[in-house]
Design an enzyme around this catalytic site. Structure first.
Site, PDB file in Angstrom:
ATOM      1  N   SER A  92     -12.258   3.240  42.342  1.00 17.19           N
ATOM      2  CA  SER A  92     -12.612   3.154  43.757  1.00 17.19           C
ATOM      3  C   SER A  92     -12.442   4.493  44.464  1.00 17.19           C
ATOM      4  CB  SER A  92     -11.731   2.106  44.439  1.00 17.19           C
ATOM      5  OG  SER A  92     -11.756   0.905  43.713  1.00 17.19           O
TER       6      SER A  92
HETATM    7  C1  LIG Z   1     -13.424  -1.862  41.821  1.00 13.45           C
HETATM    8  S1  LIG Z   1     -13.043  -2.196  40.168  1.00 13.45           S
HETATM    9  C2  LIG Z   1     -11.337  -1.855  40.057  1.00 13.45           C
HETATM   10  C3  LIG Z   1     -10.910  -0.474  40.262  1.00 13.45           C
HETATM   11  C4  LIG Z   1      -9.584  -0.175  39.615  1.00 13.45           C
HETATM   12  N1  LIG Z   1      -8.477  -0.681  40.391  1.00 13.45           N
HETATM   13  C5  LIG Z   1      -9.443   1.294  39.320  1.00 13.45           C
HETATM   14  O1  LIG Z   1      -8.565   1.946  39.852  1.00 13.45           O
HETATM   15  O2  LIG Z   1     -10.197   1.785  38.494  1.00 13.45           O
HETATM   16  C6  LIG Z   1     -12.956  -3.965  40.097  1.00 13.45           C
HETATM   17  C7  LIG Z   1     -12.559  -4.489  38.742  1.00 13.45           C
HETATM   18  O3  LIG Z   1     -12.265  -5.867  38.856  1.00 13.45           O
HETATM   19  C8  LIG Z   1     -12.616  -6.468  37.639  1.00 13.45           C
HETATM   20  N2  LIG Z   1     -12.705  -7.925  37.830  1.00 13.45           N
HETATM   21  C9  LIG Z   1     -13.717  -8.637  38.394  1.00 13.45           C
HETATM   22  N3  LIG Z   1     -13.425  -9.948  38.378  1.00 13.45           N
HETATM   23  C10 LIG Z   1     -12.205 -10.079  37.800  1.00 13.45           C
HETATM   24  C11 LIG Z   1     -11.372 -11.177  37.500  1.00 13.45           C
HETATM   25  N4  LIG Z   1     -11.772 -12.428  37.774  1.00 13.45           N
HETATM   26  N5  LIG Z   1     -10.193 -10.945  36.911  1.00 13.45           N
HETATM   27  C12 LIG Z   1      -9.794  -9.678  36.605  1.00 13.45           C
HETATM   28  N6  LIG Z   1     -10.557  -8.588  36.853  1.00 13.45           N
HETATM   29  C13 LIG Z   1     -11.741  -8.776  37.459  1.00 13.45           C
HETATM   30  C14 LIG Z   1     -13.926  -5.809  37.285  1.00 13.45           C
HETATM   31  O4  LIG Z   1     -14.267  -5.955  35.928  1.00 13.45           O
HETATM   32  C15 LIG Z   1     -13.641  -4.372  37.691  1.00 13.45           C
HETATM   33  O5  LIG Z   1     -13.160  -3.633  36.607  1.00 13.45           O
END
Ligand SMILES: C[S@@+](CC[C@H](N)C(=O)[O-])C[C@H]1O[C@@H](n2cnc3c(N)ncnc32)[C@H](O)[C@@H]1O
Length: 391
Positions: A92
């Site tokens: 992000s």
């Molecule tokens: C914006 S990214 C996260 C950024 C991360 N915090 C970073 O610093 O790189 C959102 C993440 O949430 C994950 N995600 C989506 N739905 C999810 C779920 N139900 N459980 C766990 N992870 C999930 C996605 O695969 C994605 O990798």
């Protein structure tokens, strides 16, 4: 000074780096968590491939910018350097991460559950601040979870990295003092497991939104009676939790829905379309039309755009075209077709918003119990009864 320290200094200068996180942020190198093959937005909403080995200068510029860097498209089905528009993972925007970490209000000794590990970068910041044993992170995508686990380990961090659906939390590590989600929750569907797994007095910080407007950041405090409540604390447009995605039916994305209906009803409105589709107005309208998608599509500069409302199950569409001429006259032509008259519904919700003094997003809050998810205005006792029925 390292490039990471330069980024930290730049964020401090613009006041986006909370003091409590300044040293932590300067010490954890973002480059250690960004894969060699990524996509970076070309400012027209199209992620472009950038390779660390083929174009190291642009790769580094992306990594040390205050911008999100896309690390996965189409749940991994689009293979670099191909591109598509469906972003399914990214690291992000650093300033947004820091706003969230600051809002999480962690203290020494706290345990944190993070939902949405992605690259592992945010996890590393949490580990650096609280210690590995205090951090658990869940990523739904196995390839991303493996990447993050290895990147964290290579950088010297060993939190608990779980591959699974974060919507169920992670009971083995509970109770947590803090839960932070880096993927957005759909209105009415905040996972109750997060509340069950948070200590009374603990907090949950998550991006939250409707199909109409995605979204805001909410911070809930968990109470001893099994409920949680708290205000909207800011803006936060995040990709949704995977199971909270809203399919668009036949269209790949909202912009592909072209209103070609010959049976559309055409009317005129004096309600400013920008208030219905953007900012505080859109957030409020979305609370009343939570299952309707909205989009704003620019044609030729900022004064030429179209507002589109779409309800997938009934295939109802409303569209309004805005030009300098319509803006000057304050009269806009509306086309609506399908069983729901979406513009009329949005106007009714807009009237509710103006009648209530045009509340800003931050005047709203949520109360969540095992059976109900309620939106309120100013204080928990003032329920917005028509807003967002529990899913
Ligand atoms: C914006 S990214 C996260 C950024 C991360 N915090 C970073 O610093 O790189 C959102 C993440 O949430 C994950 N995600 C989506 N739905 C999810 C779920 N139900 N459980 C766990 N992870 C999930 C996605 O695969 C994605 O990798």
């Amino acid at each position: 000074m390292s490039k990471q320290q330069h980024l930290a200094a730049a964020l401090s200068e613009v006041g986006k780096l909370p003091l409590s996180w300044a040293n932590v942020f300067a010490e954890v190198d973002r480059a250690a968590f960004v894969p060699a093959k990524v996509w970076f937005d070309d400012e027209h909403g199209h992620p472009q491939p950038i390779g660390r080995d083929t174009d190291p200068v642009r790769w580094q510029a992306a990594v040390y910018s205050n911008e999100p860097v896309v690390t996965q498209l189409d749940h991994g089905r689009t293979v670099w350097p191909d591109t598509s528009l469906l972003v399914t993972s990214s690291t992000s925007q650093p300033s947004m991460m820091l706003i969230m970490l600051d809002a999480l209000d962690v203290h020494e000794g706290h345990t944190v559950l993070e939902i949405g590990t992605g690259t592992g970068y945010n996890t590393a910041l949490l580990c650096q601040r609280l210690g590995d044993d205090h951090v658990t992170t869940i990523e739904v995508d196995p390839a991303l979870a493996t990447w993050a686990r290895e990147a964290l380990s290579d950088a010297g961090y060993r939190p608990w990295v779980v591959c699974g659906d974060g919507a169920t939390g992670w009971p083995p590590g509970a109770p947590y003092d803090r839960v932070i989600a880096t993927a957005a929750v759909m209105a009415g569907r905040l996972p109750y497991a997060w509340i069950e797994q948070t200590r009374p007095g603990g907090q949950i910080l998550t991006p939250w939104g409707t199909a109409y407007d995605n979204g805001v950041l909410v911070r809930l405090t968990v109470h001893g009676d099994g409920t949680a409540s708290g205000p909207v604390v800011g803006e936060a447009a995040f990709m949704r939790l995977r199971s909270h995605d809203i399919p668009l039916g036949h269209a790949a994305r909202l912009g592909d829905i072209i209103d070609t209906s010959t049976s559309a009803a055409t009317t005129t409105t004096t309600v400013p379309p920008d208030e219905v589709a953007m900012g505080d107005g859109a957030f409020s309208v979305g609370l009343h039309l939570p299952d309707v998608r909205s989009g704003v599509f620019y044609d030729d500069g900022p004064e030429h755009y179209e507002v589109l409302l779409y309800h997938v199950p009934s295939d109802s569409v409303a569209s309004v075209k805005i030009t300098p001429e319509t803006t000057a006259t304050g009269r806009y032509s509306v086309r609506q077709h399908g069983p729901r008259r979406l513009w009329d519904e949005a106007e009714t919700a807009h009237t509710w918003w103006t009648d209530h003094g045009r509340p800003a997003q931050t005047r709203y809050g949520l109360t969540i119990s095992r059976t109900q998810q309620q939106v309120w205005l100013d204080q928990p006792s003032t329920m917005v009864t028509s807003a967002v029925p529990a899913a």
